[in-house]
Design a protein around this motif. Structure first.
Motif, mmCIF file in Angstrom:
data_model
loop_
_atom_site.group_PDB
_atom_site.id
_atom_site.type_symbol
_atom_site.label_atom_id
_atom_site.label_comp_id
_atom_site.label_asym_id
_atom_site.label_seq_id
_atom_site.Cartn_x
_atom_site.Cartn_y
_atom_site.Cartn_z
ATOM 1 N N LEU A 76 0.827 -1.203 0.000
ATOM 2 C CA LEU A 76 0.000 0.000 0.000
ATOM 3 C C LEU A 76 0.862 1.254 0.000
ATOM 4 O O LEU A 76 0.585 2.222 -0.735
ATOM 5 N N LEU A 77 1.905 1.256 0.797
ATOM 6 C CA LEU A 77 2.818 2.406 0.833
ATOM 7 C C LEU A 77 3.469 2.635 -0.523
ATOM 8 O O LEU A 77 3.640 3.780 -0.966
ATOM 9 N N THR A 78 3.814 1.551 -1.184
ATOM 10 C CA THR A 78 4.440 1.660 -2.504
ATOM 11 C C THR A 78 3.458 2.209 -3.529
ATOM 12 O O THR A 78 3.787 3.121 -4.307
ATOM 13 N N GLU A 79 2.237 1.680 -3.543
ATOM 14 C CA GLU A 79 1.243 2.120 -4.518
ATOM 15 C C GLU A 79 0.889 3.591 -4.343
ATOM 16 O O GLU A 79 0.620 4.294 -5.326
ATOM 17 N N LEU A 80 0.913 4.077 -3.117
ATOM 18 C CA LEU A 80 0.537 5.460 -2.841
ATOM 19 C C LEU A 80 1.742 6.383 -2.716
ATOM 20 O O LEU A 80 1.591 7.567 -2.410
ATOM 21 N N ASP A 81 2.931 5.832 -2.928
ATOM 22 C CA ASP A 81 4.167 6.618 -2.932
ATOM 23 C C ASP A 81 4.342 7.383 -1.615
ATOM 24 O O ASP A 81 4.619 8.591 -1.596
ATOM 25 N N VAL A 82 4.205 6.661 -0.500
ATOM 26 C CA VAL A 82 4.367 7.244 0.829
ATOM 27 C C VAL A 82 5.762 6.914 1.343
ATOM 28 O O VAL A 82 6.180 5.751 1.318
ATOM 29 N N ALA A 83 6.492 7.921 1.798
ATOM 30 C CA ALA A 83 7.878 7.738 2.248
ATOM 31 C C ALA A 83 7.936 7.045 3.600
ATOM 32 O O ALA A 83 7.079 7.251 4.468
ATOM 33 N N THR A 84 8.962 6.223 3.792
ATOM 34 C CA THR A 84 9.145 5.489 5.047
ATOM 35 C C THR A 84 10.538 5.725 5.606
ATOM 36 O O THR A 84 11.434 6.215 4.911
ATOM 37 N N GLU A 85 10.725 5.357 6.872
ATOM 38 C CA GLU A 85 12.020 5.455 7.516
ATOM 39 C C GLU A 85 12.138 4.369 8.575
ATOM 40 O O GLU A 85 11.128 3.791 8.998
ATOM 41 N N ARG A 86 13.359 4.068 8.993
ATOM 42 C CA ARG A 86 13.553 3.069 10.038
ATOM 43 C C ARG A 86 12.957 3.574 11.350
ATOM 44 O O ARG A 86 12.943 4.771 11.630
ATOM 45 N N THR A 87 12.492 2.649 12.166
ATOM 46 C CA THR A 87 11.972 3.030 13.474
ATOM 47 C C THR A 87 13.126 3.216 14.459
ATOM 48 O O THR A 87 14.276 2.849 14.186
ATOM 49 N N SER A 88 12.769 3.768 15.608
ATOM 50 C CA SER A 88 13.748 3.875 16.684
ATOM 51 C C SER A 88 14.160 2.480 17.145
ATOM 52 O O SER A 88 13.421 1.508 16.992
ATOM 53 N N ARG A 89 15.326 2.386 17.750
ATOM 54 C CA ARG A 89 15.747 1.117 18.346
ATOM 55 C C ARG A 89 14.879 0.833 19.566
ATOM 56 O O ARG A 89 14.245 1.733 20.133
ATOM 57 N N TYR A 90 14.849 -0.435 19.980
ATOM 58 C CA TYR A 90 14.107 -0.840 21.167
ATOM 59 C C TYR A 90 15.074 -1.080 22.313
ATOM 60 O O TYR A 90 16.140 -1.673 22.130
ATOM 61 N N ARG A 91 14.652 -0.676 23.511
ATOM 62 C CA ARG A 91 15.425 -0.947 24.707
ATOM 63 C C ARG A 91 14.464 -1.251 25.860
ATOM 64 O O ARG A 91 13.355 -0.718 25.921
#
Length: 440
Positions: A76-91
């Motif tokens: 869905l993100l690809t079809e709608l051309d929505v930008a993504t980024e890595r999430t924060s690390r978990y601790r």
């Protein structure tokens, strides 16, 4: 490109609820050539995936983390051309407030192999959309189920994150079904390929609501700020009365939990009985500025995730932006307790709660208890699909993770609403109307 055979005429469908499952269903219906009206009581779409803007940043209040199992969302993100980024690390913050890594003993002590054998034998479809197919095999309370199968380390590896995300404490009689579904969706049990170029979890640039606003913008008729006052179903169709006028449709898709829509629904005895059995968690998001806390990560508070006795205390917080002191804090419990206890929890970690910007309470994770799962509650809900011109979506039949609700919604539409006559299909993109094809 071919016209699909054996198609019916276009149907008119009302979708109640503009969260991810409702919007995904509406999009799938429109692409199949049907006419859709989406009705949403809130002023905005996105449901439990809302975002707000503060300090020049977007803060997600609910679901927003995508794992390597989020294949439908990635598409869905690809079809709608929505930008993504890595999430924060978990601790994990241990009881002394020290940041440590989450235990992954389950992946190294032989339990994973035992789990995979058990999965193949008793619940091989757990990774598929929906829950009914695996419910009876995993109806036992999770603590008992883990002990019976020698999988206690699974709780050590996944329990903290599970509780922090709003699904309940493992000593609170939650059925194993939900814990196992969560563990499967982390992508750690069977790592899949990278999605969208991210080696691990990812999220949406500018807030997760960006995606759902983009979906809504594509749809022809989305009405926000509309309160449904009654849903009347008959042999000839559905009539929905709202505070802004009636809506007539052939079918209705309820993308809200049955217990939430029950007061306005001309419910059958079966629908009433199932709605009365639904449980949910009182889960809270607090957006607040706080100083002196560990930074630049998503932190799980081990002291408050191990037992339901700590309900009301903060179970996790997310510090996403290094140049802002604003954090999102998550808690269970009564609304009156949350802010007062949060101030105590922040102080116990050596910090100071400066300013509370927003509080949001969710009726989170609609689910059934162990006895109801054993008695086939999810099978009964599944059997209601299509009866009285009504279809049920959302966290109850699918599990309260965005990928799960979207996959279930898409599959339900494809199963019950064949493409309308004159609808064309394009490989990899699903149906498109003839008029849309002409425009492209």
């Amino acid at each position: 490109m071919q016209e699909l055979p054996d198609t019916a005429g276009p149907r008119t469908v009302a979708v109640v609820g503009a969260g991810p499952s409702g919007l995904a269903a509406a999009r799938e219906l429109e692409r199949a050539g049907h006419r859709v009206t989406v009705l949403e009581e809130q002023d905005t779409v996105a449901g439990k995936c809302q975002s707000v803007h503060l300090d020049g940043h977007a803060f997600d209040l609910g679901g927003h983390i995508c794992t390597t199992r989020y294949e439908r969302i990635a598409r869905l993100l690809t079809e709608l051309d929505v930008a993504t980024e890595r999430t924060s690390r978990y601790r994990v913050l241990d009881p002394a407030g020290r940041a440590v890594r989450q235990s992954m003993a389950f992946l190294r002590d032989g339990s994973l192999q035992r789990y995979r054998a058990l999965r193949e034998r008793e619940f091989p479809r757990i990774g598929e959309p929906g829950l009914a197919h695996s419910a009876r095999a995993l109806a036992a309370p999770v603590a008992r189920w883990l002990a019976e199968h020698g999988l206690r380390s699974m709780a050590d590896s996944f329990g903290t994150g599970y509780t922090a995300a709003g699904y309940g404490h493992l000593d609170d009689d939650v059925p194993a079904l939900y814990f196992v579904k969560y563990a499967e969706m982390t992508g750690l049990l069977d790592p899949g390929p990278e999605l969208l170029g991210h080696p691990g979890d990812f999220t949406v640039v500018g807030g997760f609501a960006t995606l759902w606003n983009r979906v809504a913008e594509e749809l022809k008729d989305v009405r926000c700020g509309v309160r449904v006052t009654s849903v009347e179903r008959g042999a000839d169709g559905v009539r929905i009365l709202t505070d802004s006028g009636p809506v007539e449709a052939d079918d209705v898709v309820l993308a809200v939990a049955p217990d939430r829509v029950l007061p306005v629904l001309d419910a059958t005895d079966e629908e009433r009985d199932l709605a009365a059995r639904i449980r949910s968690n009182a889960y809270h998001t607090v957006l607040a500025a706080a100083s002196g806390l560990p930074e630049d990560a998503f932190y799980f508070l081990a002291a408050h995730t191990t037992s339901r006795e700590t309900s009301g205390h903060c179970v996790s917080y997310h510090h996403r932006y290094p140049d802002s002191e604003v954090r999102t804090f998550y808690s269970y419990g009564r609304p009156g307790d949350v802010t007062a206890l949060l101030r105590e929890d922040v102080a116990a970690l050596g910090g100071r709660l400066e300013e509370v910007h927003l509080r949001r309470e969710w009726a989170f994770m609609p689910h059934f208890g162990s006895a109801d799962l054993r008695d086939g509650a999810l099978d009964r809900l599944d059997a209601l699909q299509g009866r009285h011109r009504t279809y049920h979506l959302g966290g109850l039949p699918a599990f309260e993770l965005v990928e799960c609700t979207v996959a279930h919604a898409q599959d339900l539409v494809r199963r019950h609403f064949p493409p309308a006559q004159g609808t064309l299909t394009r490989q990899g993109r699903g149906p498109a109307t003839i008029e849309e094809e002409r425009q492209t």
